[in-house]
Design a protein around this motif. Sequence first.
Motif, PDB file in Angstrom:
ATOM      1  N   ALA A  19       0.833  -1.204   0.000  1.00  0.00           N
ATOM      2  CA  ALA A  19       0.000   0.000   0.000  1.00  0.00           C
ATOM      3  C   ALA A  19       0.866   1.252   0.000  1.00  0.00           C
ATOM      4  N   PHE A  20       1.969   1.232   0.741  1.00  0.00           N
ATOM      5  CA  PHE A  20       2.859   2.392   0.756  1.00  0.00           C
ATOM      6  C   PHE A  20       3.551   2.590  -0.588  1.00  0.00           C
ATOM      7  N   LEU A  21       3.791   1.519  -1.305  1.00  0.00           N
ATOM      8  CA  LEU A  21       4.340   1.666  -2.650  1.00  0.00           C
ATOM      9  C   LEU A  21       3.354   2.441  -3.525  1.00  0.00           C
ATOM     10  N   LEU A  22       2.092   2.057  -3.490  1.00  0.00           N
ATOM     11  CA  LEU A  22       1.077   2.710  -4.311  1.00  0.00           C
ATOM     12  C   LEU A  22       0.787   4.138  -3.839  1.00  0.00           C
ATOM     13  N   ILE A  23       0.682   4.317  -2.530  1.00  0.00           N
ATOM     14  CA  ILE A  23       0.459   5.656  -1.986  1.00  0.00           C
ATOM     15  C   ILE A  23       1.633   6.564  -2.341  1.00  0.00           C
ATOM     16  N   GLY A  24       2.836   6.029  -2.263  1.00  0.00           N
ATOM     17  CA  GLY A  24       4.028   6.813  -2.602  1.00  0.00           C
ATOM     18  C   GLY A  24       4.011   7.296  -4.038  1.00  0.00           C
ATOM     19  N   ILE A  25       3.557   6.446  -4.943  1.00  0.00           N
ATOM     20  CA  ILE A  25       3.461   6.857  -6.351  1.00  0.00           C
ATOM     21  C   ILE A  25       2.447   7.987  -6.490  1.00  0.00           C
ATOM     22  N   GLN A  26       1.283   7.833  -5.867  1.00  0.00           N
ATOM     23  CA  GLN A  26       0.246   8.856  -5.973  1.00  0.00           C
ATOM     24  C   GLN A  26       0.684  10.179  -5.339  1.00  0.00           C
ATOM     25  N   VAL A  27       1.283  10.094  -4.169  1.00  0.00           N
ATOM     26  CA  VAL A  27       1.746  11.304  -3.477  1.00  0.00           C
ATOM     27  C   VAL A  27       2.816  12.012  -4.310  1.00  0.00           C
ATOM     28  N   THR A  28       3.709  11.253  -4.901  1.00  0.00           N
ATOM     29  CA  THR A  28       4.751  11.847  -5.736  1.00  0.00           C
ATOM     30  C   THR A  28       4.143  12.573  -6.931  1.00  0.00           C
ATOM     31  N   LEU A  29       3.148  11.978  -7.560  1.00  0.00           N
ATOM     32  CA  LEU A  29       2.501  12.633  -8.696  1.00  0.00           C
ATOM     33  C   LEU A  29       1.816  13.940  -8.279  1.00  0.00           C
ATOM     34  N   TYR A  30       1.089  13.908  -7.167  1.00  0.00           N
ATOM     35  CA  TYR A  30       0.408  15.119  -6.700  1.00  0.00           C
ATOM     36  C   TYR A  30       1.400  16.215  -6.308  1.00  0.00           C
ATOM     37  N   HIS A  31       2.436  15.846  -5.581  1.00  0.00           N
ATOM     38  CA  HIS A  31       3.378  16.863  -5.120  1.00  0.00           C
ATOM     39  C   HIS A  31       4.269  17.358  -6.251  1.00  0.00           C
ATOM     40  N   TYR A  32       4.583  16.497  -7.200  1.00  0.00           N
ATOM     41  CA  TYR A  32       5.330  16.931  -8.380  1.00  0.00           C
ATOM     42  C   TYR A  32       4.515  17.942  -9.171  1.00  0.00           C
ATOM     43  N   ARG A  33       3.197  17.689  -9.266  1.00  0.00           N
ATOM     44  CA  ARG A  33       2.295  18.596  -9.977  1.00  0.00           C
ATOM     45  C   ARG A  33       2.329  19.993  -9.349  1.00  0.00           C
ATOM     46  N   GLN A  34       2.555  20.049  -8.050  1.00  0.00           N
ATOM     47  CA  GLN A  34       2.618  21.325  -7.340  1.00  0.00           C
ATOM     48  C   GLN A  34       4.050  21.841  -7.200  1.00  0.00           C
ATOM     49  N   ASN A  35       4.992  21.215  -7.893  1.00  0.00           N
ATOM     50  CA  ASN A  35       6.401  21.628  -7.913  1.00  0.00           C
ATOM     51  C   ASN A  35       7.045  21.646  -6.521  1.00  0.00           C
ATOM     52  N   PHE A  36       6.561  20.813  -5.622  1.00  0.00           N
ATOM     53  CA  PHE A  36       7.136  20.712  -4.278  1.00  0.00           C
ATOM     54  C   PHE A  36       7.346  22.105  -3.672  1.00  0.00           C
ATOM     55  N   HIS A  37       6.308  22.938  -3.740  1.00  0.00           N
ATOM     56  CA  HIS A  37       6.460  24.331  -3.297  1.00  0.00           C
ATOM     57  C   HIS A  37       6.620  24.478  -1.790  1.00  0.00           C
ATOM     58  N   HIS A  38       6.401  23.420  -1.031  1.00  0.00           N
ATOM     59  CA  HIS A  38       6.615  23.448   0.416  1.00  0.00           C
ATOM     60  C   HIS A  38       7.510  22.260   0.772  1.00  0.00           C
ATOM     61  N   LYS A  39       8.482  22.491   1.640  1.00  0.00           N
ATOM     62  CA  LYS A  39       9.441  21.429   1.989  1.00  0.00           C
ATOM     63  C   LYS A  39       8.769  20.200   2.595  1.00  0.00           C
ATOM     64  N   ALA A  40       7.646  20.401   3.279  1.00  0.00           N
ATOM     65  CA  ALA A  40       6.950  19.264   3.903  1.00  0.00           C
ATOM     66  C   ALA A  40       6.430  18.275   2.865  1.00  0.00           C
ATOM     67  N   MET A  41       6.313  18.700   1.623  1.00  0.00           N
ATOM     68  CA  MET A  41       5.840  17.798   0.569  1.00  0.00           C
ATOM     69  C   MET A  41       6.820  16.649   0.322  1.00  0.00           C
ATOM     70  N   TRP A  42       8.061  16.837   0.684  1.00  0.00           N
ATOM     71  CA  TRP A  42       9.058  15.797   0.465  1.00  0.00           C
ATOM     72  C   TRP A  42       8.925  14.637   1.454  1.00  0.00           C
ATOM     73  N   LEU A  43       8.347  14.875   2.628  1.00  0.00           N
ATOM     74  CA  LEU A  43       8.284  13.833   3.657  1.00  0.00           C
ATOM     75  C   LEU A  43       7.576  12.566   3.177  1.00  0.00           C
ATOM     76  N   PRO A  44       6.340  12.622   2.692  1.00  0.00           N
ATOM     77  CA  PRO A  44       5.708  11.372   2.255  1.00  0.00           C
ATOM     78  C   PRO A  44       6.336  10.798   0.990  1.00  0.00           C
ATOM     79  N   VAL A  45       6.887  11.679   0.149  1.00  0.00           N
ATOM     80  CA  VAL A  45       7.512  11.207  -1.085  1.00  0.00           C
ATOM     81  C   VAL A  45       8.761  10.381  -0.772  1.00  0.00           C
ATOM     82  N   LEU A  46       9.547  10.832   0.198  1.00  0.00           N
ATOM     83  CA  LEU A  46      10.764  10.100   0.567  1.00  0.00           C
ATOM     84  C   LEU A  46      10.491   8.963   1.550  1.00  0.00           C
TER      85      LEU A  46
END
Length: 132
Positions: A19-46
């Motif tokens: 589930a974390f593999l799939l959630i990680g993919i989705q979170v990465t797509l959403y946060h990439y779409r927002q250009n990681f404009h806040h540093k906290a966006m990296w936490l779930p991606v990493l």
Amino acid sequence: MYWNDWSLDRIVVLFVSLAFLLIGIQVTLYHYRQNFHHKAMWLPVLASPVFFVAGIILTWYNASWLHTLFLVLMYVGAVAGLIGVYFHFRGVGIRVGGWALRNFMIGPPVILPMVFTAVSVLGLIALYWKGM
């Protein structure tokens, strides 16, 4: 090794890891779409790939240090998801129109960080379950 030989907690850890593999993919797509404009966006991606790898290894190799590591990671995941709920809810509120329904529909997904927390809590339940 057959599935019948696996305990329920072991199967749940495997599920949580996938589930974390799939959630990680989705979170990465959403946060990439927002250009990681806040540093906290990296936490779930990493964190998601780390949770995935640690859980998969724990599924196949049940060492006490891995058990402790996965336990700590699941607590981190639960807290990170709650932090995400705050940021996502706040992100909806700062859009033009505030917390209008349309902003919940097009703004940051408020439910996704709750899923992150829920899957982490499921991992904690599996770890505290007897047998692993």
